[in-house]
Design a protein around this motif. Structure first.
Motif, short mmCIF file in Angstrom:
data_model
loop_
_atom_site.label_atom_id
_atom_site.label_comp_id
_atom_site.label_asym_id
_atom_site.label_seq_id
_atom_site.Cartn_x
_atom_site.Cartn_y
_atom_site.Cartn_z
N LEU A 10 -1.17 -19.55 -21.29
CA LEU A 10 -0.29 -20.62 -22.00
C LEU A 10 0.78 -20.85 -21.03
CD1 LEU A 10 0.65 -21.19 -24.96
CD2 LEU A 10 2.22 -19.48 -24.87
N ALA A 11 0.92 -22.41 -21.21
CA ALA A 11 2.07 -22.91 -20.45
C ALA A 11 3.00 -23.48 -21.40
CB ALA A 11 1.39 -24.11 -19.51
N ILE A 12 4.48 -23.04 -20.99
CA ILE A 12 5.49 -23.56 -21.87
C ILE A 12 6.55 -24.22 -20.71
CG2 ILE A 12 7.45 -23.20 -23.50
CD1 ILE A 12 5.79 -20.59 -23.90
N THR A 13 7.08 -25.49 -21.12
CA THR A 13 8.11 -26.07 -20.35
C THR A 13 9.41 -25.81 -21.38
OG1 THR A 13 6.56 -27.72 -19.11
CG2 THR A 13 9.07 -28.22 -19.34
N ILE A 44 8.93 -23.21 -30.06
CA ILE A 44 7.86 -23.56 -29.24
C ILE A 44 6.87 -24.54 -29.97
CG2 ILE A 44 5.94 -22.76 -27.47
CD1 ILE A 44 8.00 -20.32 -27.09
N TYR A 45 6.62 -25.71 -29.54
CA TYR A 45 5.90 -26.71 -29.97
C TYR A 45 4.59 -26.84 -29.45
CZ TYR A 45 9.59 -27.53 -33.25
OH TYR A 45 10.43 -27.32 -34.08
N ALA A 51 -0.94 -25.98 -23.71
CA ALA A 51 0.38 -26.76 -23.26
C ALA A 51 1.39 -26.96 -24.36
CB ALA A 51 0.16 -28.21 -22.68
N HIS A 52 2.65 -26.29 -24.04
CA HIS A 52 3.63 -26.24 -25.03
C HIS A 52 4.82 -26.79 -24.43
CE1 HIS A 52 0.60 -23.64 -26.58
NE2 HIS A 52 1.21 -23.63 -27.75
#
Length: 129
Positions: A10-13, A44-45, A51-52
């Motif tokens: 998972l990737a979260i900015t 978190i969207y 990509a989130h």
């Protein structure tokens, strides 16, 4: 010790907000992003597979809200023209003109979210871009 070799999952900015409910409404209602993880003061969207973007209440997060936002959230879509027409109807803050960048192979536009983060919506104009 060697670096772990397992694939990322998972990737979260994370972006930091003074008014989390207004930011949530924008990302849900205007951008149409689904809420993937609700951590209370952090929402978190999902942007696309893996990509989130995380919206964080700056009073609780690891960082604080800043007036200058040297961050741009870029979302690639299949039809930038349709998104641009929609953005014009929504009268989004600091909406740019639709532009083509031949060097990058994109057609895009930018606007700001409710607290000043720049969002770019783009489509590729050639394969491999």
């Amino acid at each position: 010790m060697p670096r772990p070799n397992a694939p990322n999952t998972l990737a979260i900015t994370f972006l930091y907000y003074r008014d989390l409910p207004t930011a949530m409404a924008f990302y849900e209602d205007i951008l149409g992003l689904p809420l993937a993880i609700d951590q209370g003061w952090c929402k978190i969207y999902r942007i696309c597979a893996g990509a989130h973007v995380g919206l964080v209440d700056e009073s609780r997060g690891m960082n604080k809200w800043q007036a200058v936002k040297p961050v741009q959230l870029c979302i690639r879509v299949p039809d930038v023209d349709a998104w641009y027409a929609y953005a014009q109807e929504e009268d989004l803050a600091n909406l740019s003109k639709l532009f083509v960048n031949d060097a990058l192979g994109i057609c895009a536009f930018v606007f700001n979210d409710p607290e000043g983060y720049q969002i770019e919506i783009q489509s590729a104009t050639r394969e491999g871009a």
